[in-house]
Design an enzyme around this catalytic site. Structure first.
Site, PDB file in Angstrom:
ATOM      1  NE  ARG A  51       4.826  61.768  24.112  1.00 50.78           N
ATOM      2  CZ  ARG A  51       4.042  62.815  24.281  1.00 50.78           C
ATOM      3  NH1 ARG A  51       2.750  62.645  24.402  1.00 50.78           N
ATOM      4  NH2 ARG A  51       4.534  64.034  24.324  1.00 50.78           N
ATOM      5  CE  LYS A 148      12.184  72.733  41.045  1.00 53.99           C
ATOM      6  NZ  LYS A 148      12.663  73.972  41.572  1.00 53.99           N
ATOM      7  CG  HIS A 178      19.371  71.412  40.959  1.00 53.94           C
ATOM      8  ND1 HIS A 178      18.049  71.712  40.809  1.00 53.94           N
ATOM      9  CD2 HIS A 178      20.026  72.591  40.928  1.00 53.94           C
ATOM     10  CE1 HIS A 178      17.908  73.011  40.690  1.00 53.94           C
ATOM     11  NE2 HIS A 178      19.091  73.567  40.758  1.00 53.94           N
ATOM     12  CE  LYS A 182      22.875  75.249  43.182  1.00 58.37           C
ATOM     13  NZ  LYS A 182      23.335  75.697  41.879  1.00 58.37           N
ATOM     14  CD  GLU A 216      15.504  81.929  40.018  1.00 55.32           C
ATOM     15  OE1 GLU A 216      15.757  81.276  39.005  1.00 55.32           O
ATOM     16  OE2 GLU A 216      14.426  81.851  40.629  1.00 55.32           O
ATOM     17  CG  ASP A 235       9.771  76.742  41.285  1.00 55.25           C
ATOM     18  OD1 ASP A 235       9.712  75.591  40.839  1.00 55.25           O
ATOM     19  OD2 ASP A 235      10.503  77.627  40.797  1.00 55.25           O
ATOM     20  CG  HIS A 240      15.878  74.345  45.477  1.00 55.57           C
ATOM     21  ND1 HIS A 240      16.130  73.037  45.154  1.00 55.57           N
ATOM     22  CD2 HIS A 240      15.320  74.895  44.377  1.00 55.57           C
ATOM     23  CE1 HIS A 240      15.752  72.814  43.902  1.00 55.57           C
ATOM     24  NE2 HIS A 240      15.242  73.923  43.417  1.00 55.57           N
ATOM     25  CE  LYS A 330      11.100  82.092  38.965  1.00 55.39           C
ATOM     26  NZ  LYS A 330      12.340  81.395  38.711  1.00 55.39           N
TER      27      LYS A 330
HETATM   28  N1  LIG Z   1      14.050  71.613  32.563  1.00 61.23           N
HETATM   29  C1  LIG Z   1      14.536  71.869  33.764  1.00 61.23           C
HETATM   30  O1  LIG Z   1      15.446  72.670  33.952  1.00 61.23           O
HETATM   31  C2  LIG Z   1      14.007  71.139  34.965  1.00 61.23           C
HETATM   32  C3  LIG Z   1      14.493  71.488  36.246  1.00 61.23           C
HETATM   33  C4  LIG Z   1      14.028  70.783  37.361  1.00 61.23           C
HETATM   34  C5  LIG Z   1      13.107  69.775  37.188  1.00 61.23           C
HETATM   35  N2  LIG Z   1      12.636  69.468  35.940  1.00 61.23           N
HETATM   36  C6  LIG Z   1      11.682  68.370  35.821  1.00 61.23           C
HETATM   37  O2  LIG Z   1      12.226  67.405  34.927  1.00 61.23           O
HETATM   38  C7  LIG Z   1      11.189  66.775  34.205  1.00 61.23           C
HETATM   39  C8  LIG Z   1      11.451  66.958  32.711  1.00 61.23           C
HETATM   40  O3  LIG Z   1      11.443  68.345  32.422  1.00 61.23           O
HETATM   41  P1  LIG Z   1      11.823  68.939  30.996  1.00 61.23           P
HETATM   42  O4  LIG Z   1      11.959  70.403  31.199  1.00 61.23           O
HETATM   43  O5  LIG Z   1      12.940  68.195  30.386  1.00 61.23           O
HETATM   44  O6  LIG Z   1      10.471  68.666  30.182  1.00 61.23           O
HETATM   45  P2  LIG Z   1      10.263  68.709  28.602  1.00 61.23           P
HETATM   46  O7  LIG Z   1      11.277  69.573  27.948  1.00 61.23           O
HETATM   47  O8  LIG Z   1       8.824  68.996  28.393  1.00 61.23           O
HETATM   48  O9  LIG Z   1      10.565  67.202  28.154  1.00 61.23           O
HETATM   49  C9  LIG Z   1       9.707  66.152  28.460  1.00 61.23           C
HETATM   50  C10 LIG Z   1      10.273  64.867  27.906  1.00 61.23           C
HETATM   51  O10 LIG Z   1       9.360  63.825  28.217  1.00 61.23           O
HETATM   52  C11 LIG Z   1       8.995  63.145  26.995  1.00 61.23           C
HETATM   53  N3  LIG Z   1       7.619  62.694  27.149  1.00 61.23           N
HETATM   54  C12 LIG Z   1       6.495  63.454  27.244  1.00 61.23           C
HETATM   55  N4  LIG Z   1       5.416  62.676  27.363  1.00 61.23           N
HETATM   56  C13 LIG Z   1       5.849  61.391  27.366  1.00 61.23           C
HETATM   57  C14 LIG Z   1       5.214  60.127  27.460  1.00 61.23           C
HETATM   58  N5  LIG Z   1       3.883  60.015  27.573  1.00 61.23           N
HETATM   59  N6  LIG Z   1       5.979  59.014  27.441  1.00 61.23           N
HETATM   60  C15 LIG Z   1       7.327  59.101  27.302  1.00 61.23           C
HETATM   61  N7  LIG Z   1       7.986  60.266  27.215  1.00 61.23           N
HETATM   62  C16 LIG Z   1       7.260  61.395  27.241  1.00 61.23           C
HETATM   63  C17 LIG Z   1       9.186  64.177  25.902  1.00 61.23           C
HETATM   64  O11 LIG Z   1       9.442  63.624  24.637  1.00 61.23           O
HETATM   65  P3  LIG Z   1       8.241  63.187  23.639  1.00 61.23           P
HETATM   66  O12 LIG Z   1       7.316  64.350  23.548  1.00 61.23           O
HETATM   67  O13 LIG Z   1       8.933  62.826  22.351  1.00 61.23           O
HETATM   68  O14 LIG Z   1       7.615  62.001  24.271  1.00 61.23           O
HETATM   69  C18 LIG Z   1      10.452  64.857  26.394  1.00 61.23           C
HETATM   70  O15 LIG Z   1      11.578  64.083  26.062  1.00 61.23           O
HETATM   71  C19 LIG Z   1       9.896  67.416  34.698  1.00 61.23           C
HETATM   72  O16 LIG Z   1       9.406  66.638  35.774  1.00 61.23           O
HETATM   73  C20 LIG Z   1      10.348  68.752  35.244  1.00 61.23           C
HETATM   74  O17 LIG Z   1       9.491  69.242  36.233  1.00 61.23           O
HETATM   75  C21 LIG Z   1      13.062  70.122  34.822  1.00 61.23           C
END
Ligand SMILES: NC(=O)c1ccc[n+]([C@@H]2O[C@H](COP(=O)([O-])OP(=O)(O)OC[C@H]3O[C@@H](n4cnc5c(N)ncnc54)[C@H](OP(=O)(O)O)[C@@H]3O)[C@@H](O)[C@H]2O)c1
Length: 483
Positions: A51, A148, A178, A182, A216, A235, A240, A330
């Site tokens: 966004r 996930k 993921h 691995k 962890e 989780d 996994h 954890k």
């Molecule tokens: N982080 C990890 O290590 C990890 C690991 C496994 C799975 N995941 C999964 O991966 C996904 C992303 O996780 P994340 O940790 O990267 O989340 P995050 O840091 O909260 O990032 C969310 C992203 O989505 C965008 N966004 C939010 N609302 C939006 C909307 N209405 N339209 C378009 N874009 C939007 C945000 O940017 P704006 O606010 O600018 O829109 C941001 O770029 C989630 O499903 C999470 O469960 C993450």
């Protein structure tokens, strides 16, 4: 040993959520590393979407910052980074709105491999799928990648599958776990199915039990409120650990082909016996200063587990009578992931009882120091009669494969390249995810009905006492948790 890097076809990859944590830490650095490795052609384009209102150059600057943080300095070559960024674009899009889609459509070329990575909250998956379809951006071969958590129970996973299926075929949907990316996890299949050595012994007649540990050292930290809605079962186990169990327990597929492999994994999940309360230990950590999981979760009444140990049985001919013990948690003693296949005693010992016999064991280390260790008995050297000693046949990938072993691609790198290649072998199929929830749902419902509180365990320990008892009652013991 020189590995073959096979470049993928030119592609346009759209990352929704391109400014988020996952994109910054894993997806973007991973893409750069594959580019540096010669796997991504110069014509490939990367389009970020979120966004926030950003210019292309501002987004490129964000990628550079992510690389400065998450790419090994030795790999940060300014000339290569400039080449990598040349084809990077950015479009401001709200998944739930209608603006920006025409601009995106103009950037995504129909004659390319098209991939759309949904790195956003799962609540937005439906909106994205619908709009990609409605604005006719995705072609019939386009791939979508979803992260996930894929649902929080069977009903929500089914609903999510239904939403995606309304706009994309199953062959276009790549559900990431993921762990499957691995290198060592993929090696499980190579070890089992490219060697004659283990397969004849890989059954209940010769395997006493299997232990799968994902430990962890970190707590739930700043993610406490989010984690508290899921817990270790949702989780970690449902995805996994169950995937690891499947790769250990499955029958040989007829071919290393996506559906052949996934059919066999699905059969394992369906063969899992329901668990009783006797098979489950749940815990919450408490550290020495009395600060505990419930503080981190900001929920004093929390009954969510930060640790779980399970005793599972795969009810089929191969595994009848061989328990699979799973544990994850954890704030444990060390950060380690491993699978230990513990073999039975030889049918008859020709040696005296006190010779020091220990069981054979194959330990597959997923992290750290990926490798394999086969514990064997040999004669203790020296003139002191026939005494036995257990020694490791120890193979670390880093040592065995030299530089390449030390520089294995990160799971995300491998998986994203598989998406571009159109290979779904290492991705979960919709029915697999649903079967996994169908098994976990009644287990979770069981402890929710009794309002059972998890036991407390000391941060830095190996988990709750009862988890040790789970094994002791069966006259077995966990392997020590250590790096
Ligand atoms: N982080 C990890 O290590 C990890 C690991 C496994 C799975 N995941 C999964 O991966 C996904 C992303 O996780 P994340 O940790 O990267 O989340 P995050 O840091 O909260 O990032 C969310 C992203 O989505 C965008 N966004 C939010 N609302 C939006 C909307 N209405 N339209 C378009 N874009 C939007 C945000 O940017 P704006 O606010 O600018 O829109 C941001 O770029 C989630 O499903 C999470 O469960 C993450």
């Amino acid at each position: 040993m020189v590995s073959r890097v096979i470049p993928v076809d030119p592609f346009d990859l759209v990352i929704f959520g391109a400014t988020g944590d996952l994109a910054r830490r894993k997806i973007l650095p991973g893409l750069y590393r594959r580019f540096l490795g010669g796997q991504i052609p110069d014509e490939a384009c990367l389009i970020g979407a979120a966004r926030a209102s950003l210019s292309d150059d501002q987004f490129r600057a964000q990628i550079e910052a992510a690389m400065a943080e998450f790419v090994d300095p030795a790999k940060r070559d300014p000339a290569q980074i400039a080449r990598f960024l040349r084809c990077v674009r950015y479009v401001a899009i709200d998944a739930t709105g209608e603006e920006g889609w025409a601009q995106l459509k103009a950037l995504v070329r129909p004659d390319r491999v098209q991939a759309f990575y949904f790195s956003v909250a799962p609540t937005l998956f439906g909106a994205l799928a619908e709009r990609l379809h409605k604005h006719e951006i995705a072609n019939s071969e386009a791939r979508i990648v979803v992260e996930k958590p894929f649902g929080r129970d069977l009903a929500s996973a089914r609903a999510l599958n239904g939403t995606l299926a309304a706009h994309f075929d199953e062959r276009q949907i790549y559900r990431i776990d993921h762990y499957l990316g691995k290198e060592t996890v993929q090696n499980l299949m190579a070890v089992r199915f490219a060697n004659i050595l283990f397969e004849p012994l890989w059954n209940a007649q010769f395997v006493d039990h299997v232990q799968i540990t994902v430990a962890e050292t970190v707590g739930v930290g700043g993610r406490g409120a989010y984690y508290d809605k899921s817990g270790a079962m949702r989780d970690m186990v449902q995805n996994h650990l169950m995937q690891l169990l499947c790769l250990i327990a499955m029958e040989p597929p007829y071919h290393f082909d996506p559906d052949a492999v996934r059919d066999e994994k699905l059969k394992v999940i369906r063969a899992l016996d329901p668990l009783t309360s006797e098979d489950i230990v749940r815990g919450q950590y408490v550290d020495a200063r009395g600060k505990s999981y419930v503080d981190d979760a900001e929920n004093p009444a929390s009954r969510t587990e930060s640790y779980i140990a399970l005793r599972c049985h795969v009810a089929n001919w191969r595994w009848k009578g061989t328990p699979f013990y799973l544990r994850t948690g954890k704030k444990l003693r060390a950060r380690t992931s491993e699978i230990a296949v513990v073999f039975k005693e030889p049918p008859h010992s020709i040696f005296d009882d006190d010779t020091g016999w220990r069981e054979n064991m194959l330990v597959i280390r997923l992290q750290p120091n990926e490798g394999m260790n086969l514990k064997m008995m040999i004669k203790e050297p020296g003139p002191g009669g026939m005494r036995l000693v257990q020694v490791p046949l120890d193979m670390s990938f880093a040592d065995a494969l030299g530089e390449e072993g030390a520089d294995m691609p990160d799971a995300y790198e491998r998986l994203i390249m598989d998406v571009i290649r159109g290979n779904q072998t290492l991705f979960m199929r919709g029915d697999e995810v649903e079967a996994a929830w169908a098994w976990t749902d009644p287990i979770i419902a069981g402890w929710e009905a009794t309002k059972a509180r998890p036991q407390r365990y000391d941060a830095g320990s190996s988990g709750p006492e009862d988890a040790l008892m789970l094994m002791h009652r069966d006259a077995r013991r966990w392997r020590e948790i250590r790096e």
